[in-house]
Design a protein around this motif. Structure first.
Motif, PDB file in Angstrom:
ATOM      1  N   ALA A  69       1.282  -1.288   0.061  1.00 20.36           N
ATOM      2  CA  ALA A  69       0.091   0.184   0.292  1.00 20.36           C
ATOM      3  C   ALA A  69       0.951   1.024   0.026  1.00 20.36           C
ATOM      4  O   ALA A  69       1.916   1.160   0.345  1.00 20.36           O
ATOM      5  N   GLY A  70       0.206   2.308  -0.196  1.00 20.52           N
ATOM      6  CA  GLY A  70       0.564   3.970   0.292  1.00 20.52           C
ATOM      7  C   GLY A  70       0.721   4.174   1.278  1.00 20.52           C
ATOM      8  O   GLY A  70       0.614   3.789   2.624  1.00 20.52           O
ATOM      9  N   PRO A  71       1.190   5.394   1.439  1.00 20.17           N
ATOM     10  CA  PRO A  71       1.401   5.887   3.414  1.00 20.17           C
ATOM     11  C   PRO A  71      -0.333   5.967   3.637  1.00 20.17           C
ATOM     12  O   PRO A  71      -0.763   6.514   2.848  1.00 20.17           O
ATOM     13  N   GLU A  72      -0.119   5.945   4.947  1.00 18.93           N
ATOM     14  CA  GLU A  72      -0.640   5.543   5.638  1.00 18.93           C
ATOM     15  C   GLU A  72      -1.539   7.248   5.533  1.00 18.93           C
ATOM     16  O   GLU A  72      -0.786   8.477   5.927  1.00 18.93           O
ATOM     17  N   GLY A  73      -2.689   7.274   5.679  1.00 16.68           N
ATOM     18  CA  GLY A  73      -3.677   8.761   5.459  1.00 16.68           C
ATOM     19  C   GLY A  73      -3.660   9.563   3.872  1.00 16.68           C
ATOM     20  O   GLY A  73      -4.464  10.312   3.197  1.00 16.68           O
ATOM     21  N   LEU A  74      -2.742   8.437   2.726  1.00 16.01           N
ATOM     22  CA  LEU A  74      -3.823   8.661   1.211  1.00 16.01           C
ATOM     23  C   LEU A  74      -4.927   7.974   0.863  1.00 16.01           C
ATOM     24  O   LEU A  74      -4.551   6.329   0.666  1.00 16.01           O
ATOM     25  N   LEU A  75      -5.518   9.044   0.453  1.00 15.06           N
ATOM     26  CA  LEU A  75      -7.467   8.248   0.350  1.00 15.06           C
ATOM     27  C   LEU A  75      -6.918   7.306  -0.442  1.00 15.06           C
ATOM     28  O   LEU A  75      -8.127   5.990  -0.055  1.00 15.06           O
ATOM     29  N   THR A  76      -7.144   7.069  -1.840  1.00 17.50           N
ATOM     30  CA  THR A  76      -7.627   6.107  -2.719  1.00 17.50           C
ATOM     31  C   THR A  76      -6.961   4.562  -1.836  1.00 17.50           C
ATOM     32  O   THR A  76      -7.578   3.879  -2.152  1.00 17.50           O
ATOM     33  N   SER A  77      -5.335   4.783  -1.636  1.00 15.73           N
ATOM     34  CA  SER A  77      -4.820   3.872  -1.171  1.00 15.73           C
ATOM     35  C   SER A  77      -5.727   2.656   0.047  1.00 15.73           C
ATOM     36  O   SER A  77      -5.975   1.968  -0.030  1.00 15.73           O
ATOM     37  N   ASP A  78      -6.188   3.815   0.898  1.00 15.96           N
ATOM     38  CA  ASP A  78      -6.878   3.372   2.057  1.00 15.96           C
ATOM     39  C   ASP A  78      -8.113   2.978   2.099  1.00 15.96           C
ATOM     40  O   ASP A  78      -8.795   1.492   2.576  1.00 15.96           O
ATOM     41  N   ARG A 123       3.981  -0.783   3.613  1.00 14.63           N
ATOM     42  CA  ARG A 123       3.753   0.754   3.590  1.00 14.63           C
ATOM     43  C   ARG A 123       4.409   1.362   2.780  1.00 14.63           C
ATOM     44  O   ARG A 123       5.781   0.671   3.272  1.00 14.63           O
ATOM     45  N   THR A 124       4.892   1.646   1.817  1.00 16.07           N
ATOM     46  CA  THR A 124       5.480   2.127   0.857  1.00 16.07           C
ATOM     47  C   THR A 124       4.544   3.338   0.004  1.00 16.07           C
ATOM     48  O   THR A 124       4.029   3.589   0.407  1.00 16.07           O
ATOM     49  N   ALA A 125       6.254   4.247  -1.154  1.00 15.70           N
ATOM     50  CA  ALA A 125       5.455   4.828  -1.906  1.00 15.70           C
ATOM     51  C   ALA A 125       4.668   4.290  -2.453  1.00 15.70           C
ATOM     52  O   ALA A 125       4.718   3.660  -3.408  1.00 15.70           O
ATOM     53  N   PHE A 126       4.018   5.277  -3.490  1.00 18.22           N
ATOM     54  CA  PHE A 126       2.876   5.383  -3.808  1.00 18.22           C
ATOM     55  C   PHE A 126       2.672   5.113  -5.659  1.00 18.22           C
ATOM     56  O   PHE A 126       2.453   5.532  -6.415  1.00 18.22           O
ATOM     57  N   ASN A 127       4.175   5.050  -6.055  1.00 17.48           N
ATOM     58  CA  ASN A 127       4.645   4.123  -6.793  1.00 17.48           C
ATOM     59  C   ASN A 127       5.621   2.967  -7.652  1.00 17.48           C
ATOM     60  O   ASN A 127       5.692   1.953  -6.887  1.00 17.48           O
ATOM     61  N   ARG A 128       5.812   2.441  -8.728  1.00 19.09           N
ATOM     62  CA  ARG A 128       6.083   1.695  -9.195  1.00 19.09           C
ATOM     63  C   ARG A 128       7.982   1.367  -8.520  1.00 19.09           C
ATOM     64  O   ARG A 128       7.766  -0.258  -7.300  1.00 19.09           O
ATOM     65  N   SER A 129       8.388   2.307  -7.585  1.00 18.62           N
ATOM     66  CA  SER A 129       9.868   2.621  -7.134  1.00 18.62           C
ATOM     67  C   SER A 129       9.560   2.065  -5.358  1.00 18.62           C
ATOM     68  O   SER A 129      10.390   1.033  -4.514  1.00 18.62           O
ATOM     69  N   GLY A 130       8.735   1.806  -4.870  1.00 17.07           N
ATOM     70  CA  GLY A 130       7.506   2.217  -3.961  1.00 17.07           C
ATOM     71  C   GLY A 130       6.984   0.015  -4.217  1.00 17.07           C
ATOM     72  O   GLY A 130       7.848  -0.653  -3.061  1.00 17.07           O
ATOM     73  N   GLY A 131       6.939  -0.594  -5.259  1.00 11.32           N
ATOM     74  CA  GLY A 131       6.776  -1.675  -5.183  1.00 11.32           C
ATOM     75  C   GLY A 131       7.966  -2.323  -5.159  1.00 11.32           C
ATOM     76  O   GLY A 131       7.780  -3.857  -4.745  1.00 11.32           O
ATOM     77  N   TYR A 132       8.600  -1.779  -5.811  1.00 11.25           N
ATOM     78  CA  TYR A 132       9.877  -2.729  -6.552  1.00 11.25           C
ATOM     79  C   TYR A 132      10.772  -2.819  -4.688  1.00 11.25           C
ATOM     80  O   TYR A 132      10.939  -3.878  -4.853  1.00 11.25           O
ATOM     81  N   PHE A 192      -1.447  -8.708  -3.424  1.00 13.58           N
ATOM     82  CA  PHE A 192      -2.163  -7.237  -3.661  1.00 13.58           C
ATOM     83  C   PHE A 192      -2.082  -5.694  -3.318  1.00 13.58           C
ATOM     84  O   PHE A 192      -1.329  -5.128  -2.086  1.00 13.58           O
ATOM     85  N   ALA A 193      -0.955  -5.397  -4.511  1.00 17.15           N
ATOM     86  CA  ALA A 193      -0.664  -4.302  -4.811  1.00 17.15           C
ATOM     87  C   ALA A 193      -1.590  -3.639  -4.959  1.00 17.15           C
ATOM     88  O   ALA A 193      -2.279  -3.149  -5.909  1.00 17.15           O
ATOM     89  N   VAL A 194      -1.771  -1.642  -4.349  1.00 19.03           N
ATOM     90  CA  VAL A 194      -3.166  -1.105  -4.308  1.00 19.03           C
ATOM     91  C   VAL A 194      -2.936  -0.679  -5.403  1.00 19.03           C
ATOM     92  O   VAL A 194      -3.981   0.456  -5.681  1.00 19.03           O
ATOM     93  N   ASN A 195      -2.130  -0.851  -6.515  1.00 19.70           N
ATOM     94  CA  ASN A 195      -2.272  -0.031  -7.992  1.00 19.70           C
ATOM     95  C   ASN A 195      -1.379  -0.890  -9.212  1.00 19.70           C
ATOM     96  O   ASN A 195      -0.539  -1.500  -8.532  1.00 19.70           O
ATOM     97  N   ASP A 196      -2.007  -0.790 -10.104  1.00 18.03           N
ATOM     98  CA  ASP A 196      -0.772  -1.432 -11.393  1.00 18.03           C
ATOM     99  C   ASP A 196       0.628  -0.895 -11.366  1.00 18.03           C
ATOM    100  O   ASP A 196       1.397  -1.811 -11.053  1.00 18.03           O
ATOM    101  N   VAL A 197       1.405   0.633 -11.191  1.00 14.29           N
ATOM    102  CA  VAL A 197       2.718   0.505 -11.146  1.00 14.29           C
ATOM    103  C   VAL A 197       3.157  -0.237  -9.964  1.00 14.29           C
ATOM    104  O   VAL A 197       4.794  -0.225 -10.171  1.00 14.29           O
ATOM    105  N   MET A 198       2.535   0.279  -9.503  1.00 16.74           N
ATOM    106  CA  MET A 198       3.472  -0.679  -7.708  1.00 16.74           C
ATOM    107  C   MET A 198       3.312  -2.442  -7.598  1.00 16.74           C
ATOM    108  O   MET A 198       4.555  -3.197  -7.752  1.00 16.74           O
ATOM    109  N   ALA A 199       2.141  -3.263  -8.920  1.00 19.62           N
ATOM    110  CA  ALA A 199       2.108  -3.818  -8.832  1.00 19.62           C
ATOM    111  C   ALA A 199       3.656  -4.785  -9.977  1.00 19.62           C
ATOM    112  O   ALA A 199       4.195  -5.667  -9.525  1.00 19.62           O
ATOM    113  N   ILE A 200       3.177  -3.700 -10.585  1.00 20.08           N
ATOM    114  CA  ILE A 200       4.513  -4.141 -11.412  1.00 20.08           C
ATOM    115  C   ILE A 200       6.095  -4.063 -11.361  1.00 20.08           C
ATOM    116  O   ILE A 200       7.331  -5.331 -10.818  1.00 20.08           O
ATOM    117  N   GLY A 201       6.226  -3.236 -10.343  1.00 18.41           N
ATOM    118  CA  GLY A 201       7.599  -2.583  -9.375  1.00 18.41           C
ATOM    119  C   GLY A 201       7.291  -4.083  -8.997  1.00 18.41           C
ATOM    120  O   GLY A 201       8.695  -4.707  -8.211  1.00 18.41           O
TER     121      GLY A 201
END
Length: 359
Positions: free
Chosen positions: A201-210, A232-241, A267-276
């Protein structure tokens, strides 16, 4: 060469500058047909280029739509942008684009810049944040949007309302059922999986991720499963990696110990995180879905070339951009803008090879 002026056009056409302006800048007050044709011929012969700001004043419309996204390189925002541009063409308007990196302070600056250029409307796409560090930025962004709407501007926000915004007129929200769709994904995955679950997931408090985390946990509970661990990690590919490297170590340790405890559905909360995440697992010598299953959310266009095919939740991203833009434009038959919206955006769980159980 110096650009020709409106005064020169008027002199050549034998009319006043005010009359030339009414012809060339689109005023509702139109001179006679012969005079208008004379002015246009003079403008053509001089190579005169109308002033867009003057046209905006004459028409009470600049013909501009401001679009704010977090990252134009992200395929999620690129797809929404295509939808906005398509709807803008229908309205014979041009799109001004600002990529802000997701900070409300940067979004506030973009709103102010669009307002200064008399943009007819502004579309904001990107997750809202209720994190403490964004509190001041949210307040400034909300105040700037309220001021813009009070002066006749139209705003459409994708997902959640801007935190703290109070404008009642000219403010529209295109709702996305992130929580419900994540719950449906979890329920379908749990039906064919006997291992553990992890949410990247993205950082806590990021509403879409939460919303997506909350929905996925609810779906697991409905399926009789325990709660998933949340990384919890960055809401992007680098965070997923980064999360994928952490999970790879855990999976390999379990495999070397001869246990099944490392078998995970991620389960990655967006596709670019899943790809990472998937890229990190591959870099560590792990294979999907043999060593781990993985799913994302959004169904971005990039997934067409991703192997194994990624399970995800399909959102109509271009439609979302179109809906938001149309909500801020003139409505047919005097229809209210919010009534013209299609209601909540719908999505679809799409299971593919990445979550198939190993033979």
């Amino acid at each position: 060469m110096a650009a020709s002026t409106l005064t020169e056009v008027a002199r050549l056409a034998g009319v006043s500058p005010a009359t030339a302006s009414r012809v060339l800048n689109g005023s509702a007050r139109k001179p006679g047909k012969d005079i208008a044709e004379r002015v246009r011929q003079a403008a053509d012969s001089l190579g005169y280029i109308p002033n867009a700001q003057a046209q905006g004043l004459a028409k009470s419309s600049s013909g501009l739509i401001g679009l704010i996204v977090h990252d134009i390189a992200d395929p999620y925002f690129a797809a929404i942008t295509r939808g906005v541009q398509e709807a803008a063409r229908e309205q014979r308007k041009m799109v001004l684009l600002a990529a802000t990196g997701g900070g409300p302070a940067e979004e506030k600056e973009a709103v102010a810049a669009f307002a200064a250029r008399r943009a007819d409307s502004i579309v904001i796409a990107g997750s809202r944040s209720c994190r403490k560090e964004d509190q001041d930025g949210n307040a400034e962004l909300a105040a700037e949007l309220d001021r813009y709407c009070r002066n006749g501007g139209q705003v459409a926000v994708v997902g959640h309302p801007v935190v703290g915004a109070t404008a009642q007129e000219g403010y529209h929200v295109v709702k996305v059922p992130n929580q419900e769709l994540a719950g449906q994904l979890a329920t379908e995955l749990a039906a064919g999986w006997d291992g553990g679950f992890v949410i990247v997931a993205g950082p806590e408090g990021l509403l879409t991720s939460d919303d997506r985390v909350r929905g996925f946990q609810e779906g697991l509970e409905r399926a009789g499963q325990g709660q998933a661990e949340v990384l919890r990690t960055a809401f992007n590919r680098s965070g997923g990696y980064e999360a994928g490297l952490r999970l790879a170590g855990r999976i390999k340790a379990a495999q070397s110990g001869g246990t099944a405890a490392g078998k995970l559905c991620i389960f990655a909360v967006n596709d670019v995180m899943a790809i990472g995440t998937a890229a990190a697992l591959r870099a560590e010598g792990l294979r999907i879905p043999r060593d781990a299953a993985i799913a994302g959310f959004d169904d971005i266009e990039t997934l067409r070339d991703f192997r194994p095919a990624l399970s995800t939740v399909r959102l109509p991203l271009e439609d979302i951009g179109r809906f938001a833009t149309r909500a801020t434009g003139p409505q047919p038959n005097g229809e209210d803008a919010d009534d013209a919206l299609p209601g909540d955006v719908t999505g679809e769980v799409t299971l593919r090879r990445s979550t198939e159980a190993a033979a």
